[in-house]
Motif scaffolding. Structure first.
Motif, short mmCIF file in Angstrom:
data_model
loop_
_atom_site.label_atom_id
_atom_site.label_comp_id
_atom_site.label_asym_id
_atom_site.label_seq_id
_atom_site.Cartn_x
_atom_site.Cartn_y
_atom_site.Cartn_z
N ALA A 79 0.82 -1.21 0.00
CA ALA A 79 0.00 0.00 0.00
C ALA A 79 0.86 1.26 0.00
CB ALA A 79 -0.93 0.01 1.20
N GLY A 80 2.17 1.08 0.14
CA GLY A 80 3.06 2.23 0.07
C GLY A 80 3.63 2.69 1.40
N MET A 81 3.30 2.00 2.48
CA MET A 81 3.86 2.39 3.76
C MET A 81 5.35 2.06 3.78
SD MET A 81 1.00 1.39 6.64
CE MET A 81 1.88 2.20 7.96
N THR A 82 6.12 2.91 4.40
CA THR A 82 7.55 2.67 4.52
C THR A 82 7.81 1.81 5.76
OG1 THR A 82 7.95 4.61 5.90
CG2 THR A 82 8.08 4.93 3.50
N PHE A 83 9.01 1.25 5.83
CA PHE A 83 9.38 0.48 7.01
C PHE A 83 9.21 1.34 8.26
CE2 PHE A 83 12.30 -3.26 5.75
CZ PHE A 83 11.47 -3.60 4.70
N GLU A 84 9.66 2.58 8.19
CA GLU A 84 9.60 3.47 9.35
C GLU A 84 8.17 3.70 9.81
OE1 GLU A 84 11.39 4.14 6.54
OE2 GLU A 84 13.32 3.62 7.42
N GLN A 85 7.24 3.89 8.87
CA GLN A 85 5.84 4.10 9.23
C GLN A 85 5.25 2.86 9.89
OE1 GLN A 85 4.53 5.10 5.27
NE2 GLN A 85 4.36 7.29 5.76
N ILE A 86 5.54 1.70 9.35
CA ILE A 86 5.02 0.46 9.93
C ILE A 86 5.59 0.24 11.33
CG2 ILE A 86 4.95 -2.06 9.70
CD1 ILE A 86 4.97 -1.59 6.63
N LEU A 87 6.89 0.45 11.47
CA LEU A 87 7.54 0.26 12.77
C LEU A 87 7.03 1.25 13.81
CD1 LEU A 87 11.17 -0.54 11.61
CD2 LEU A 87 9.38 -2.14 12.30
N ALA A 88 6.67 2.46 13.37
CA ALA A 88 6.11 3.44 14.30
C ALA A 88 4.71 3.02 14.75
CB ALA A 88 6.06 4.81 13.64
N ASP A 89 3.94 2.40 13.87
CA ASP A 89 2.58 1.97 14.20
C ASP A 89 2.54 0.67 15.01
OD1 ASP A 89 1.57 4.16 12.90
OD2 ASP A 89 0.89 3.08 11.12
N TYR A 90 3.53 -0.19 14.81
CA TYR A 90 3.55 -1.50 15.46
C TYR A 90 4.85 -1.64 16.24
CZ TYR A 90 -0.24 -2.31 12.20
OH TYR A 90 -1.41 -2.20 11.50
#
Length: 119
Positions: A79-90
Protein backbone atom coordinates in the motif's frame (compact mmCIF):
# COMPACT_ATOMS: atom_id res chain seq x y z
CA UNK A 1 29.26 -32.11 -14.27
CA UNK A 2 31.04 -28.74 -14.40
CA UNK A 3 29.75 -25.78 -12.42
CA UNK A 4 28.02 -23.28 -14.73
CA UNK A 5 29.65 -19.90 -14.91
CA UNK A 6 27.75 -16.66 -14.31
CA UNK A 7 26.92 -14.56 -17.35
CA UNK A 8 29.04 -11.50 -17.98
CA UNK A 9 27.50 -8.25 -16.85
CA UNK A 10 25.89 -9.62 -13.69
CA UNK A 11 27.30 -7.17 -11.16
CA UNK A 12 30.58 -7.24 -13.09
CA UNK A 13 31.27 -10.89 -12.33
CA UNK A 14 34.02 -12.65 -14.22
CA UNK A 15 33.23 -16.08 -15.61
CA UNK A 16 35.98 -17.69 -13.52
CA UNK A 17 34.28 -17.04 -10.16
CA UNK A 18 33.20 -19.93 -7.90
CA UNK A 19 29.56 -20.99 -7.41
CA UNK A 20 29.11 -18.81 -4.33
CA UNK A 21 30.36 -15.27 -4.85
CA UNK A 22 30.61 -12.56 -2.25
CA UNK A 23 29.43 -9.28 -3.78
CA UNK A 24 28.85 -7.06 -0.78
CA UNK A 25 28.76 -7.57 2.99
CA UNK A 26 25.08 -8.53 2.86
CA UNK A 27 24.60 -10.05 -0.62
CA UNK A 28 25.83 -13.07 -2.57
CA UNK A 29 24.77 -15.05 -5.62
CA UNK A 30 24.09 -18.74 -5.28
CA UNK A 31 23.78 -20.94 -8.32
CA UNK A 32 20.53 -22.87 -8.15
CA UNK A 33 19.68 -25.30 -10.91
CA UNK A 34 19.52 -23.43 -14.18
CA UNK A 35 19.56 -19.87 -12.84
CA UNK A 36 20.75 -17.41 -10.28
CA UNK A 37 19.01 -16.14 -7.17
CA UNK A 38 20.07 -13.27 -4.96
CA UNK A 39 20.09 -14.02 -1.25
CA UNK A 40 21.25 -12.16 1.80
CA UNK A 41 23.58 -14.08 4.06
CA UNK A 42 20.90 -14.05 6.74
CA UNK A 43 18.01 -15.39 4.62
CA UNK A 44 17.58 -18.51 6.77
CA UNK A 45 17.93 -16.45 9.94
CA UNK A 46 15.20 -14.10 8.68
CA UNK A 47 12.93 -16.97 7.68
CA UNK A 48 13.26 -18.47 11.16
CA UNK A 49 11.28 -15.44 12.40
CA UNK A 50 8.23 -16.66 10.50
CA UNK A 51 6.15 -19.12 12.49
CA UNK A 52 3.08 -21.15 11.63
CA UNK A 53 0.99 -22.21 14.62
CA UNK A 54 -2.62 -23.40 14.31
CA UNK A 55 -3.38 -21.63 17.62
CA UNK A 56 -2.21 -18.24 16.32
CA UNK A 57 -4.14 -16.45 13.55
CA UNK A 58 -5.72 -19.71 12.34
CA UNK A 59 -2.36 -21.10 11.24
CA UNK A 60 -1.41 -18.22 8.97
CA UNK A 61 2.32 -17.45 8.76
CA UNK A 62 3.08 -14.85 11.44
CA UNK A 63 6.11 -12.98 12.67
CA UNK A 64 7.77 -14.49 15.76
CA UNK A 65 4.56 -16.11 16.98
CA UNK A 66 3.01 -12.69 17.44
CA UNK A 67 -0.37 -11.93 15.94
CA UNK A 68 1.12 -10.09 12.96
CA UNK A 69 0.37 -12.18 9.87
CA UNK A 70 2.89 -11.95 7.04
CA UNK A 71 -0.04 -11.23 4.72
CA UNK A 72 -0.95 -8.07 6.65
CA UNK A 73 2.63 -6.78 6.65
CA UNK A 74 2.91 -7.37 2.91
CA UNK A 75 -0.36 -5.52 2.35
CA UNK A 76 0.95 -2.54 4.33
CA UNK A 77 4.16 -2.50 2.29
CA UNK A 78 2.30 -2.87 -1.01
CA UNK A 79 0.00 0.00 0.00
CA UNK A 80 3.06 2.23 0.07
CA UNK A 81 3.86 2.39 3.76
CA UNK A 82 7.55 2.67 4.52
CA UNK A 83 9.38 0.48 7.01
CA UNK A 84 9.60 3.47 9.35
CA UNK A 85 5.84 4.10 9.23
CA UNK A 86 5.02 0.46 9.93
CA UNK A 87 7.54 0.26 12.77
CA UNK A 88 6.11 3.44 14.30
CA UNK A 89 2.58 1.97 14.20
CA UNK A 90 3.55 -1.50 15.46
CA UNK A 91 6.03 -1.16 18.32
CA UNK A 92 6.44 -4.94 18.74
CA UNK A 93 8.03 -5.25 15.31
CA UNK A 94 11.54 -4.45 14.18
CA UNK A 95 13.17 -4.02 10.77
CA UNK A 96 14.20 -7.69 10.55
CA UNK A 97 10.56 -8.74 11.00
CA UNK A 98 9.60 -6.79 7.87
CA UNK A 99 12.57 -8.20 5.98
CA UNK A 100 11.50 -11.68 7.12
CA UNK A 101 8.01 -11.10 5.69
CA UNK A 102 9.55 -10.09 2.36
CA UNK A 103 11.92 -13.07 2.41
CA UNK A 104 8.99 -15.39 3.12
CA UNK A 105 7.02 -13.88 0.22
CA UNK A 106 10.02 -14.30 -2.08
CA UNK A 107 10.38 -17.93 -1.05
CA UNK A 108 6.65 -18.57 -1.58
CA UNK A 109 6.70 -16.87 -4.99
CA UNK A 110 9.34 -19.38 -6.04
CA UNK A 111 7.22 -22.34 -4.94
CA UNK A 112 5.82 -24.35 -7.80
CA UNK A 113 2.89 -25.81 -5.93
CA UNK A 114 1.55 -25.76 -2.39
CA UNK A 115 -0.12 -28.88 -1.13
CA UNK A 116 -2.30 -29.21 1.95
CA UNK A 117 -1.06 -31.80 4.40
CA UNK A 118 -3.66 -33.46 6.58
CA UNK A 119 -2.68 -34.89 9.93
Amino acid sequence: MPIPTPPRGVAGLASTRPASIRLAPEVRILLRGDGYRWYTFDMDKLLSRITIDPAVCHGKPCVRGLRYPVEMLLELLSAGMTFEQILADYADLDRDDLLAALAFAARMAGTRRLQTVTT
